[in-house]
Design a protein around this motif. Structure first.
Motif, short mmCIF file in Angstrom:
data_model
loop_
_atom_site.label_atom_id
_atom_site.label_comp_id
_atom_site.label_asym_id
_atom_site.label_seq_id
_atom_site.Cartn_x
_atom_site.Cartn_y
_atom_site.Cartn_z
N GLN A 164 1.24 26.97 57.91
CA GLN A 164 2.51 27.46 57.38
C GLN A 164 2.28 28.66 56.47
O GLN A 164 3.00 29.67 56.55
N ALA A 300 12.83 29.35 55.80
CA ALA A 300 13.24 28.01 55.36
C ALA A 300 12.92 26.97 56.42
O ALA A 300 12.41 25.89 56.12
N ARG A 301 13.22 27.27 57.68
CA ARG A 301 12.96 26.32 58.76
C ARG A 301 11.46 26.11 58.97
O ARG A 301 11.04 25.04 59.43
N GLY A 303 9.46 25.78 56.58
CA GLY A 303 9.00 25.00 55.43
C GLY A 303 8.31 25.83 54.36
O GLY A 303 7.53 25.30 53.56
N ASP A 310 11.02 25.97 45.08
CA ASP A 310 9.99 25.76 46.10
C ASP A 310 8.62 26.21 45.63
O ASP A 310 7.60 25.86 46.24
N LYS A 359 18.47 29.11 48.13
CA LYS A 359 19.18 27.85 47.87
C LYS A 359 20.36 27.68 48.82
O LYS A 359 20.63 26.57 49.30
N LYS A 362 19.00 26.78 52.34
CA LYS A 362 18.52 25.40 52.39
C LYS A 362 19.68 24.41 52.36
O LYS A 362 19.66 23.39 53.05
N LEU A 365 21.14 24.19 55.72
CA LEU A 365 20.26 23.45 56.63
C LEU A 365 20.17 21.97 56.27
O LEU A 365 19.62 21.16 57.03
N GLY A 366 20.65 21.63 55.08
CA GLY A 366 20.56 20.25 54.62
C GLY A 366 19.18 19.84 54.21
O GLY A 366 18.79 18.67 54.36
N ILE A 367 18.41 20.80 53.67
CA ILE A 367 17.03 20.49 53.22
C ILE A 367 16.86 20.84 51.75
O ILE A 367 17.65 21.53 51.16
#
Length: 367
Positions: A164, A300-301, A303, A310, A359, A362, A365-367
């Motif tokens: 990542q 974001a996807r 990670g 973050d 923010k 995210k 995306l619900g994370i």
């Protein structure tokens, strides 16, 4: 203006190529110095030793002390006298140190990355740190490594966080090259970017956008797929040449400068660069809004860090962040490779905007 590009002598990538190490070491002589850490030796030592022995190459095994300091490089360079080459095996810091050892000892060198956490394996550069892990500068060497062997199976079996982080580091390449080209900034290669460097930087971005998320899913289960091999090549080769001969900008101002904030010490270079990309996206008003959104969504996807929380900066005071921005916009800062002026206030505000954008992405995306 003069253009320049730096390239390695030979780049080899594929499953199992670490077992071919001896075939390349013997071309450089009969006595190699292997420089690595204890974990790398434990995981790859059997194949490395067997390959060198099969090729008739004697070797000296030297342990890396953990930080790329000039003291460490001088220590190992003294041991390297009388050897025919230096072989650096491991992650970014041991690789950078191995390059320094080779140049200090005036020896050719082979680089074997065991993780794809950053684009250092290809470059003719060593980033220096102090004993506390704080970046204290870098040196540019006359040439890239002689041989680079990238074993995709070894990298796919490393912890996914390194993979990542490599994507985070490589994702900055095209954005920074475009910024540097627009301002005609002189790159680490010694000239403005060539068409080749710019094309490689663009291909790096396109490869990550197309295959990055698929590759991450495969690496989660330690599988070597075509997507994984494409992304590793993008992270190590395309990004390595793309940054060195394409240029750097705001993303690496943060990537290299954030270690001055102790809260970030637990994060990898590529993770800090990822938030640096977010900041650059919010700083450069020439970027289309759709590209900014698409890029932030990808990070974001994947990670990667896209907001202060973050990267452990959410509790850092406004005053400390402003002081950091002031310290990192002085003469020589990569922020001055844009074709517009960047002040400390500009950099601070871009970081705040990046935090807000991250923010929101995210939350969506619900994370």
């Amino acid at each position: 203006m003069k253009k320049a590009i730096l390239l390695p002598r030979k780049f080899i990538i594929g499953r199992g190529v670490i077992s071919e190490l001896g075939n390349y070491a013997v071309m450089l002589g009969k006595k190699a110095l292997i420089f690595w850490g204890a974990k790398t030796k434990a995981s790859t030592g059997e194949k490395v030793f067997a390959s060198l022995k099969a090729a008739g190459v004697e070797y000296t095994d030297v342990h890396f002390n953990g930080e790329t300091t000039k003291e460490e490089v001088n220590r190992v360079a003294a041991i390297a006298k009388g050897h025919s080459c230096v072989i650096g095996i491991g992650g970014g810091k041991v690789i950078d140190a191995a390059k320094g050892v080779a140049l200090y000892a005036n020896l050719p060198h082979i680089i074997v990355p065991t993780i794809a956490s950053n684009d250092s394996p290809t470059s003719a550069c060593t980033v220096w740190y102090d004993n506390h892990g704080v970046c204290v500068g870098f040196d540019l060497w006359p040439a890239n490594p002689d041989y680079i062997l990238v074993d995709t199976e070894v990298i796919a079996n490393a912890p996914i966080r390194y993979f990542q982080a490599g994507i985070g580091d490589a994702f900055a390449t095209w954005f920074e090259a475009e910024a540097s080209y627009a301002s005609r900034a002189v790159t680490c290669a010694g000239g403005i970017p060539t068409m080749t460097a710019m094309a490689m930087a663009r291909l790096c971005f396109e490869t990550l956008m197309e295959y990055g998320l698929e590759a991450l899913e495969a690496v989660k289960v330690h599988a070597v797929t075509p997507a994984v091999e494409k992304v590793i090549e993008a992270c190590v080769l395309l990004s390595g040449i793309g940054w060195e001969s394409g240029g750097l900008a705001t993303a690496h101002c943060l990537g290299n400068g954030l270690p001055a904030l102790e809260e970030t010490h637990g994060f990898l270079h590529g993770e800090k660069v990822a938030f640096g990309v977010m900041t650059q996206l919010c700083l450069d008003d020439s970027l289309p809004v759709d590209l900014v959104e698409e890029s932030a969504l990808f990070l974001a996807r994947a990670g990667l860090p896209v907001c202060f929380a973050d990267i452990n900066l959410d509790k850092v005071s406004k005053q400390r962040l402003q002081e950091w921005a002031k310290n990192n916009t002085g003469a020589g800062s990569f922020v001055h490779n844009h074709n517009f002026k960047v002040s400390a206030d500009d950099l601070y505000d871009a970081m705040i905007a990046a935090d807000s954008l991250g923010k929101r992405i995210k939350a969506n995306l619900g994370i």
